[in-house]
Each structure stands twice: as structure tokens, then as C-alpha cells.
Design a protein around this motif. Sequence first.
Motif, PDB file in Angstrom:
ATOM      1  N   THR A   1       0.800   3.824   1.432  1.00  0.00           N
ATOM      2  CA  THR A   1       0.687   5.241   1.099  1.00  0.00           C
ATOM      3  C   THR A   1       0.861   5.433  -0.400  1.00  0.00           C
ATOM      4  OG1 THR A   1       3.045   5.689   1.403  1.00  0.00           O
ATOM      5  CG2 THR A   1       1.630   5.972   3.331  1.00  0.00           C
ATOM      6  N   VAL A   2       0.212   6.464  -0.918  1.00  0.00           N
ATOM      7  CA  VAL A   2       0.384   6.858  -2.315  1.00  0.00           C
ATOM      8  C   VAL A   2       0.606   8.357  -2.359  1.00  0.00           C
ATOM      9  CG1 VAL A   2      -0.976   4.987  -3.329  1.00  0.00           C
ATOM     10  CG2 VAL A   2      -2.106   7.121  -2.707  1.00  0.00           C
ATOM     11  N   GLU A   3       1.299   8.800  -3.402  1.00  0.00           N
ATOM     12  CA  GLU A   3       1.502  10.230  -3.612  1.00  0.00           C
ATOM     13  C   GLU A   3       0.656  10.650  -4.800  1.00  0.00           C
ATOM     14  OE1 GLU A   3       5.706  10.922  -4.036  1.00  0.00           O
ATOM     15  OE2 GLU A   3       6.119  10.248  -1.983  1.00  0.00           O
ATOM     16  N   ARG A   4      -0.168  11.684  -4.598  1.00  0.00           N
ATOM     17  CA  ARG A   4      -1.052  12.178  -5.645  1.00  0.00           C
ATOM     18  C   ARG A   4      -1.009  13.701  -5.654  1.00  0.00           C
ATOM     19  NH1 ARG A   4      -0.276   7.939  -7.034  1.00  0.00           N
ATOM     20  NH2 ARG A   4      -1.650   6.170  -7.253  1.00  0.00           N
ATOM     21  N   VAL A   5      -1.426  14.284  -6.789  1.00  0.00           N
ATOM     22  CA  VAL A   5      -1.412  15.733  -6.968  1.00  0.00           C
ATOM     23  C   VAL A   5      -2.822  16.289  -6.784  1.00  0.00           C
ATOM     24  CG1 VAL A   5      -0.946  17.585  -8.626  1.00  0.00           C
ATOM     25  CG2 VAL A   5       0.557  15.594  -8.537  1.00  0.00           C
ATOM     26  N   ILE A   6      -2.926  17.397  -6.045  1.00  0.00           N
ATOM     27  CA  ILE A   6      -4.210  18.069  -5.856  1.00  0.00           C
ATOM     28  C   ILE A   6      -4.547  18.798  -7.155  1.00  0.00           C
ATOM     29  CG2 ILE A   6      -5.418  19.927  -4.634  1.00  0.00           C
ATOM     30  CD1 ILE A   6      -3.764  19.219  -2.162  1.00  0.00           C
ATOM     31  N   THR A   7      -5.752  18.544  -7.683  1.00  0.00           N
ATOM     32  CA  THR A   7      -6.166  19.178  -8.931  1.00  0.00           C
ATOM     33  C   THR A   7      -7.188  20.289  -8.709  1.00  0.00           C
ATOM     34  OG1 THR A   7      -7.880  17.508  -9.249  1.00  0.00           O
ATOM     35  CG2 THR A   7      -5.743  17.116 -10.312  1.00  0.00           C
ATOM     36  N   GLU A   8      -7.852  20.262  -7.537  1.00  0.00           N
ATOM     37  CA  GLU A   8      -8.895  21.253  -7.298  1.00  0.00           C
ATOM     38  C   GLU A   8      -9.046  21.503  -5.804  1.00  0.00           C
ATOM     39  OE1 GLU A   8     -13.616  21.145  -7.945  1.00  0.00           O
ATOM     40  OE2 GLU A   8     -12.460  20.382  -9.644  1.00  0.00           O
TER      41      GLU A   8
ATOM     42  N   ALA B   1     -10.269  18.977  -0.812  1.00  0.00           N
ATOM     43  CA  ALA B   1      -9.439  19.001  -2.022  1.00  0.00           C
ATOM     44  C   ALA B   1      -9.733  17.763  -2.850  1.00  0.00           C
ATOM     45  CB  ALA B   1      -7.957  19.045  -1.652  1.00  0.00           C
ATOM     46  N   LYS B   2      -9.543  17.885  -4.169  1.00  0.00           N
ATOM     47  CA  LYS B   2      -9.754  16.767  -5.088  1.00  0.00           C
ATOM     48  C   LYS B   2      -8.402  16.419  -5.715  1.00  0.00           C
ATOM     49  CE  LYS B   2     -13.524  16.668  -7.554  1.00  0.00           C
ATOM     50  NZ  LYS B   2     -14.558  16.887  -8.578  1.00  0.00           N
ATOM     51  N   ILE B   3      -8.102  15.098  -5.788  1.00  0.00           N
ATOM     52  CA  ILE B   3      -6.858  14.665  -6.433  1.00  0.00           C
ATOM     53  C   ILE B   3      -7.157  14.211  -7.855  1.00  0.00           C
ATOM     54  CG2 ILE B   3      -5.676  14.074  -4.282  1.00  0.00           C
ATOM     55  CD1 ILE B   3      -6.371  11.118  -4.826  1.00  0.00           C
ATOM     56  N   GLU B   4      -6.106  13.863  -8.599  1.00  0.00           N
ATOM     57  CA  GLU B   4      -6.243  13.563 -10.028  1.00  0.00           C
ATOM     58  C   GLU B   4      -7.197  12.420 -10.356  1.00  0.00           C
ATOM     59  OE1 GLU B   4      -1.852  11.824 -10.374  1.00  0.00           O
ATOM     60  OE2 GLU B   4      -2.533  12.941  -8.620  1.00  0.00           O
ATOM     61  N   THR B   5      -7.475  11.532  -9.402  1.00  0.00           N
ATOM     62  CA  THR B   5      -8.402  10.425  -9.651  1.00  0.00           C
ATOM     63  C   THR B   5      -9.854  10.822  -9.424  1.00  0.00           C
ATOM     64  OG1 THR B   5      -8.264   9.656  -7.366  1.00  0.00           O
ATOM     65  CG2 THR B   5      -6.667   8.730  -8.934  1.00  0.00           C
ATOM     66  N   GLY B   6     -10.080  12.040  -8.892  1.00  0.00           N
ATOM     67  CA  GLY B   6     -11.423  12.494  -8.583  1.00  0.00           C
ATOM     68  C   GLY B   6     -11.798  12.310  -7.123  1.00  0.00           C
ATOM     69  N   TYR B   7     -10.953  11.609  -6.375  1.00  0.00           N
ATOM     70  CA  TYR B   7     -11.216  11.375  -4.948  1.00  0.00           C
ATOM     71  C   TYR B   7     -11.073  12.683  -4.172  1.00  0.00           C
ATOM     72  CZ  TYR B   7     -10.560   9.546  -0.210  1.00  0.00           C
ATOM     73  OH  TYR B   7     -10.665   9.298   1.132  1.00  0.00           O
ATOM     74  N   GLU B   8     -11.999  12.915  -3.231  1.00  0.00           N
ATOM     75  CA  GLU B   8     -11.952  14.114  -2.402  1.00  0.00           C
ATOM     76  C   GLU B   8     -11.564  13.753  -0.978  1.00  0.00           C
ATOM     77  OE1 GLU B   8     -15.457  16.526  -2.566  1.00  0.00           O
ATOM     78  OE2 GLU B   8     -15.301  16.799  -4.730  1.00  0.00           O
TER      79      GLU B   8
END
Length: 188
Positions: A130-137, A154-161
Amino acid sequence: MGIIVMQEIKPGVSFILDGQPFIALKSEFSKSGRNAAVMKLKIRNLFNGQIIESVYKAADKVEEIVLDLRPMQFSYQEGNNYIFMDNETFDQVEVSKEDLGTAVNYIVDNMEFEIGFYEGRAVDVRLPITVERVITETEPGLKGDTTGRTLKRAKIETGYELMVPLFCENGTKIKIDTRNGEYLERVK
């Protein structure tokens, strides 16, 4: 290294098949009636990245190989290559975007990985489960909907949706399962 039967192959096990090194991504044992037991495998060639799904006799033997796992840290991206630094020797290793597979969806600066080497070549990148990431969009959340059953993109900081519950908003920190790329929970 030793000889193992196909039935012993589980995800993450590396072995030699037809003179090429492979790692198992998925494995499923199957025995029906009077037919011989078989293993349905999804495997990745460690040298060229080719993914193969096939059925093998459960009793077939292959040579197991052990990858040299080293802790490494992501440093930077240069074109289609990702540069990792060995935490002990400070040596740098280049891994192509294709070799990283879905790991590129989660890579952030200074992220720690275990990289597997075979014959001196980086051939496998092991992500944490698991990883923790922030939603950017994402679209604005709905107040009162805490069930998590209705999803939105939703899109996270790496651009992954990925799909997340409606109550997630921009800036929300979430936990993601790296095995399937799915939302697990909101991190408080």
C-alpha cells in the motif's frame, strides 16, 4: 537456487523456463476430474518484460532463481528512464518505464523500493503493498455521503487516476493498494 515443481510457484517466485528468467505475477492451481493437475500462470520475462499467460502441468519442474534484492531510493526521471540510488553504495541504476510497469503510477521523490537484480541487471521493482498519496484533482465531494459505495474519478500527485468515494476531495490523503490500483481508505 534449486529445482521446484510448477505447483509450488506463487506470485513473486522467480524461475528459469525455456532458458529465460521469469517472475510469477499470478498463479492458480486447477485439477478437474481425471485430468492431470495444471497451473495457470501469468508470468513476466525478466529480460524483455514480455507477459505470458499459459497453462503448465503442475508436476513440470523448473529451476528456481533467487533475485538479489537491494534497498534503493528513487532519485529522478530522465526521459523514459527512472534513476534509483543504492542506499548503501550510492551507485545509481537506470530502470526503463516499461520495466517498471504499474509502479510508475505511485513513484514520488525519495520513495524507497526493493529492486531485484539477476546477473547484475535490474529486473524487478518491488512496491510496498500500500502507498499513501494525496488527491490533486477531483470533483467536489458531497456532504453526508459516508458510505463509500458511490465512486468518482480522482487524480493523485503522480498523475494516476483511480475511483474514490464521493466524500474524497482535493487534498485528501488516501491509501491505495498497489497490487490492483484501487482505493482502500482515507488517511486521517
